[in-house]
Design a protein around this motif. Structure first.
Motif, PDB file in Angstrom:
ATOM      1  N   SER A 174      -3.558 -12.838 -50.980  1.00  0.00           N
ATOM      2  CA  SER A 174      -3.696 -12.227 -49.521  1.00  0.00           C
ATOM      3  C   SER A 174      -4.056 -11.121 -49.289  1.00  0.00           C
ATOM      4  O   SER A 174      -3.579  -9.871 -50.114  1.00  0.00           O
ATOM      5  CB  SER A 174      -2.670 -12.949 -48.513  1.00  0.00           C
ATOM      6  N   SER A 175      -4.880 -10.768 -48.278  1.00  0.00           N
ATOM      7  CA  SER A 175      -5.079  -9.416 -47.760  1.00  0.00           C
ATOM      8  C   SER A 175      -5.737  -9.507 -46.534  1.00  0.00           C
ATOM      9  O   SER A 175      -6.202 -10.798 -45.953  1.00  0.00           O
ATOM     10  CB  SER A 175      -6.303  -8.909 -48.907  1.00  0.00           C
ATOM     11  N   SER A 176      -5.907  -8.566 -45.500  1.00  0.00           N
ATOM     12  CA  SER A 176      -6.579  -8.539 -44.397  1.00  0.00           C
ATOM     13  C   SER A 176      -7.946  -7.943 -44.361  1.00  0.00           C
ATOM     14  O   SER A 176      -8.323  -7.074 -45.124  1.00  0.00           O
ATOM     15  CB  SER A 176      -5.709  -7.653 -43.475  1.00  0.00           C
TER      16      SER A 176
ATOM     17  N   TRP B 135     -13.477  -9.990 -36.044  1.00  0.00           N
ATOM     18  CA  TRP B 135     -12.025 -10.248 -35.954  1.00  0.00           C
ATOM     19  C   TRP B 135     -11.377  -9.819 -37.040  1.00  0.00           C
ATOM     20  O   TRP B 135     -11.706 -10.004 -38.286  1.00  0.00           O
ATOM     21  CB  TRP B 135     -11.814 -11.622 -35.627  1.00  0.00           C
ATOM     22  N   ASN B 136     -10.342  -9.393 -36.908  1.00  0.00           N
ATOM     23  CA  ASN B 136      -9.544  -8.687 -38.221  1.00  0.00           C
ATOM     24  C   ASN B 136      -8.338  -9.709 -38.315  1.00  0.00           C
ATOM     25  O   ASN B 136      -7.564 -10.053 -37.392  1.00  0.00           O
ATOM     26  CB  ASN B 136      -9.191  -7.647 -37.836  1.00  0.00           C
ATOM     27  N   THR B 137      -8.337 -10.656 -39.609  1.00  0.00           N
ATOM     28  CA  THR B 137      -7.204 -11.408 -39.841  1.00  0.00           C
ATOM     29  C   THR B 137      -6.764 -11.476 -41.113  1.00  0.00           C
ATOM     30  O   THR B 137      -7.341 -10.682 -42.020  1.00  0.00           O
ATOM     31  CB  THR B 137      -8.008 -12.793 -39.240  1.00  0.00           C
ATOM     32  N   SER B 138      -5.967 -12.316 -41.704  1.00  0.00           N
ATOM     33  CA  SER B 138      -5.344 -12.573 -42.803  1.00  0.00           C
ATOM     34  C   SER B 138      -6.142 -13.274 -43.670  1.00  0.00           C
ATOM     35  O   SER B 138      -6.432 -14.527 -43.203  1.00  0.00           O
ATOM     36  CB  SER B 138      -3.702 -12.842 -42.841  1.00  0.00           C
ATOM     37  N   VAL B 139      -6.828 -12.965 -45.016  1.00  0.00           N
ATOM     38  CA  VAL B 139      -7.354 -14.015 -45.709  1.00  0.00           C
ATOM     39  C   VAL B 139      -6.433 -14.441 -46.999  1.00  0.00           C
ATOM     40  O   VAL B 139      -6.228 -13.197 -47.748  1.00  0.00           O
ATOM     41  CB  VAL B 139      -8.752 -13.407 -46.190  1.00  0.00           C
ATOM     42  N   GLN B 140      -6.304 -15.582 -47.196  1.00  0.00           N
ATOM     43  CA  GLN B 140      -5.296 -16.074 -48.224  1.00  0.00           C
ATOM     44  C   GLN B 140      -6.341 -16.640 -49.186  1.00  0.00           C
ATOM     45  O   GLN B 140      -7.005 -17.672 -48.911  1.00  0.00           O
ATOM     46  CB  GLN B 140      -4.220 -16.869 -47.813  1.00  0.00           C
TER      47      GLN B 140
ATOM     48  N   ASP C   1      -4.003 -17.640 -36.954  1.00  0.00           N
ATOM     49  CA  ASP C   1      -4.658 -16.473 -37.337  1.00  0.00           C
ATOM     50  C   ASP C   1      -4.796 -16.252 -38.702  1.00  0.00           C
ATOM     51  O   ASP C   1      -4.192 -15.325 -39.322  1.00  0.00           O
ATOM     52  CB  ASP C   1      -4.028 -15.189 -36.700  1.00  0.00           C
ATOM     53  N   MET C   2      -5.418 -17.177 -39.500  1.00  0.00           N
ATOM     54  CA  MET C   2      -5.613 -17.309 -40.787  1.00  0.00           C
ATOM     55  C   MET C   2      -6.942 -17.846 -41.233  1.00  0.00           C
ATOM     56  O   MET C   2      -7.501 -18.759 -40.635  1.00  0.00           O
ATOM     57  CB  MET C   2      -4.479 -18.088 -41.155  1.00  0.00           C
ATOM     58  N   ILE C   3      -7.396 -17.384 -42.643  1.00  0.00           N
ATOM     59  CA  ILE C   3      -8.447 -17.942 -43.160  1.00  0.00           C
ATOM     60  C   ILE C   3      -8.113 -18.073 -44.654  1.00  0.00           C
ATOM     61  O   ILE C   3      -7.397 -17.475 -45.292  1.00  0.00           O
ATOM     62  CB  ILE C   3      -9.611 -16.799 -43.227  1.00  0.00           C
TER      63      ILE C   3
ATOM     64  N   ARG D 267     -13.925 -12.389 -56.704  1.00  0.00           N
ATOM     65  CA  ARG D 267     -14.955 -11.859 -55.790  1.00  0.00           C
ATOM     66  C   ARG D 267     -14.489 -10.792 -54.831  1.00  0.00           C
ATOM     67  O   ARG D 267     -15.460 -10.178 -54.306  1.00  0.00           O
ATOM     68  CB  ARG D 267     -15.657 -12.825 -55.365  1.00  0.00           C
ATOM     69  N   MET D 268     -13.275 -11.019 -54.352  1.00  0.00           N
ATOM     70  CA  MET D 268     -12.851 -10.255 -53.155  1.00  0.00           C
ATOM     71  C   MET D 268     -11.853  -9.096 -53.604  1.00  0.00           C
ATOM     72  O   MET D 268     -12.097  -8.086 -53.138  1.00  0.00           O
ATOM     73  CB  MET D 268     -12.020 -11.078 -52.202  1.00  0.00           C
TER      74      MET D 268
END
Length: 406
Positions: free
Chosen positions: A106-108, A118-123, A203-205, A215-216
Motif C-alpha cells: 500500500s501507499s498514498s 483526491w488523496n487516498t490510500s491505494v492498496q 476512503d480506499m482504492i 508498475r507503481m
C-alpha cells in the motif's frame, strides 16, 4: 405498624425536608450515574477495539516483514523487505487448514478524474481479499486472477473516493489517474463506514497486487500477508507451520538465527485486548463505586440528625405501644427510600451522561443492564446498611427520656 404506613410516613418525612433530602440523595445519584457512565465508556472502548480487530477478518493471521522487537533491539537493516509474493503462494499451497491467503502492499497517492482530485490510500491486493475482509461490491466487479496475471491497470474504489471524484456520476467504466498513471474503474464497493478507530474504510482504492508492485512502487517484496484460517481451534497449529515454512524458505534453519518476519495471531490479540479492557471497565466501575460509599455516609449522617430531631416523636410512639421492630422498620424504610429514589434518578442521569459523551466526544458508549442493575441494588443496599445504626439508636431510646427531650 403496617409496612405501607411506614413507607408513607417515610415519604412524608422526606418531603417535609425537601432540600436536605435532595442533598442527601446527591451522593447516591452521582455514584450511580458515575458507575453507569464510566462502565459504558469502558465497554465502549472494548467494543471499539474488538470490532476494529474483527473488521480485519475472522480467524486471521497477519505476517509482517522484519523481526519482532525483543529487549528493545530492532530487526536488522533491510529486514522489512524479507517477504515475497512467492512466500504467500507457498503458504497457500503447503499449509493446511487455510481458506484464503492475500499478500498486500500500500501507499498514498493523488487520484485525478477530470477537474477533481483526491488523496487516498491505494492498496495492491489479490482477489482473496474480498472474502477475507468481507467486502461487498455494489456495482461492477472486484479484481480477478486475470487482472493479476496481466498486471492490468484496473481499480476498485470505495464510496468516499467515488463521492469526491465522481459526485453523482457512476464511476464504473470511467478512467482515473493514480500518481499520473491511467487506471480503469471496474468496481465500486459498498460502504463500510468508519472503523472503530475513526478511520474511513471507504476512503480506499484497490488495484492488482502485481500492478502495484511492478508498475507503481517498483518493488519485489510485499508489505504484509493476510491468512484466514478455516478453524479457530487450529490457529496456533497453522501459525507454527507458517513459521517453520518461512524459516526454511528464508534459510533460517539454524536455531541461533532470528526470524526475519513476524506472525500476529489476531484471535489471541483480541482475547488479550478483551481481558485488558474488561479490567479497565471494572476499575472504572470500582472508582465510581467509591462515591456510592460516600453517599451512604451522607445517608447515615442525615438519619442521625433525623433521629435527634424526632426524639420526642419517637418517645410518644413508644409510649403508645410502638415496639423496637416498629421503630427500626420506620427508620430503615426512610434510609432505603433515599437509596431507591437516588438510584432511580442516578440511572436516568447516568444514561443521559453516557449519551452526551457519545455525541459530544464522538465516542461509542455501550449501556447494558448489568451496571444499571448492580448500581441500583448497591444504592438500595447502601441505604439499608448505613441506616441500620441510626435506626437502632432510635429504637433503643428510653421512652421516658425521649418524652422529656426538648
Amino acid at each position: 405498624m403496617l409496612f405501607s404506613e411506614s413507607f408513607q410516613m417515610a415519604l412524608t418525612s422526606l418531603y417535609a425536608n425537601k432540600m436536605r433530602s435532595l442533598l442527601t440523595m446527591l451522593g447516591i445519584i452521582i455514584g450511580v450515574a458515575a458507575v453507569i457512565a464510566l462502565v459504558s465508556v469502558g465497554m465502549g472502548v472494548r467494543s471499539n477495539v474488538t470490532s476494529s480487530i474483527a473488521s480485519l477478518g475472522s480467524n486471521m493471521l497477519i505476517i509482517s516483514p522484519g523481526a519482532s522487537q525483543k529487549g528493545g533491539v530492532r530487526g536488522a537493516a533491510g529486514s522489512r523487505k524479507t517477504l515475497k509474493y512467492d512466500d504467500a503462494k507457498a503458504i497457500e499451497q503447503k499449509v493446511k487448514n487455510i481458506d484464503y491467503v492475500s499478500p498486500t502492499v500500500s501507499s498514498s497517492y493523488q487520484v485525478v478524474y477530470g477537474n477533481n482530485n483526491w488523496n487516498t490510500s491505494v492498496q495492491g491486493v489479490t482477489p482473496e481479499l474480498l472474502s477475507i475482509r468481507s467486502l461487498s461490491i455494489s456495482n461492477g466487479s472486484f479484481i480477478t486472477e486475470n487482472d493479476l496475471s496481466k498486471r492490468q491497470r484496473v481499480a476498485v474504489i470505495g464510496t468516499t473516493v467515488a463521492e469526491n471524484l465522481f459526485e453523482d456520476k457512476n464511476p464504473v467504466g470511467q478512467n482515473i489517474r493514480i500518481n499520473n498513471q491511467p487506471f480503469k474503474v471496474v468496481g465500486l464497493l459498498e460502504s463500510k463506514g468508519q472503523s472503530s478507530m475513526g478511520q474511513d474504510q471507504d476512503d480506499m482504492i484497490y488495484i492488482p497486487l502485481t500492478t502495484a508492485m511492478e508498475r507503481m512502487l517498483g518493488i519485489t517484496y510485499v508489505q504484509s500477508i493476510n491468512v484466514q484460517v478455516s478453524d479457530a481451534t487450529k490457529m496456533d497449529q497453522v501459525q507454527d507451520e507458517i513459521e517453520t515454512l518461512l524459516r526454511q524458505r528464508h534459510h533460517l534453519a539454524a536455531a541461533h538465527k532470528e526470524d526475519d518476519f513476524t506472525v500476529r495471531n489476531l484471535t489471541s490479540l483480541m482475547e488479550t485486548v478483551s481481558q485488558s479492557t474488561s479490567m479497565l471497565t471494572l476499575l472504572l466501575g470500582a472508582i465510581a463505586g467509591i462515591s456510592l460509599l460516600v453517599g451512604g455516609i451522607g445517608i447515615m449522617n442525615i438519619m442521625m440528625v433525623s433521629v435527634t430531631e424526632r426524639t420526642r416523636e419517637i418517645g410518644i410512639r413508644k409510649a403508645l405501644g410502638a415496639t423496637f421492630l416498629n421503630i427500626m422498620t420506620q427508620f430503615l424504610i426512610e434510609s432505603m427510600v433515599i437509596g431507591i429514589i437516588g438510584g432511580i434518578i442516578g440511572i436516568g442521569v447516568g444514561c443521559a451522561a453516557s449519551e452526551i459523551i457519545a455525541r459530544v466526544a464522538g465516542f461509542t458508549t455501550v449501556i447494558t443492564w448489568a451496571p444499571i442493575l448492580v448500581s441500583f441494588l448497591f444504592s438500595v443496599g447502601i441505604g439499608l446498611f448505613f441506616g441500620i445504626y441510626p435506626a437502632r439508636k432510635a429504637a433503643r431510646l428510653d421512652p421516658i427520656e425521649a418524652l422529656r427531650y426538648e
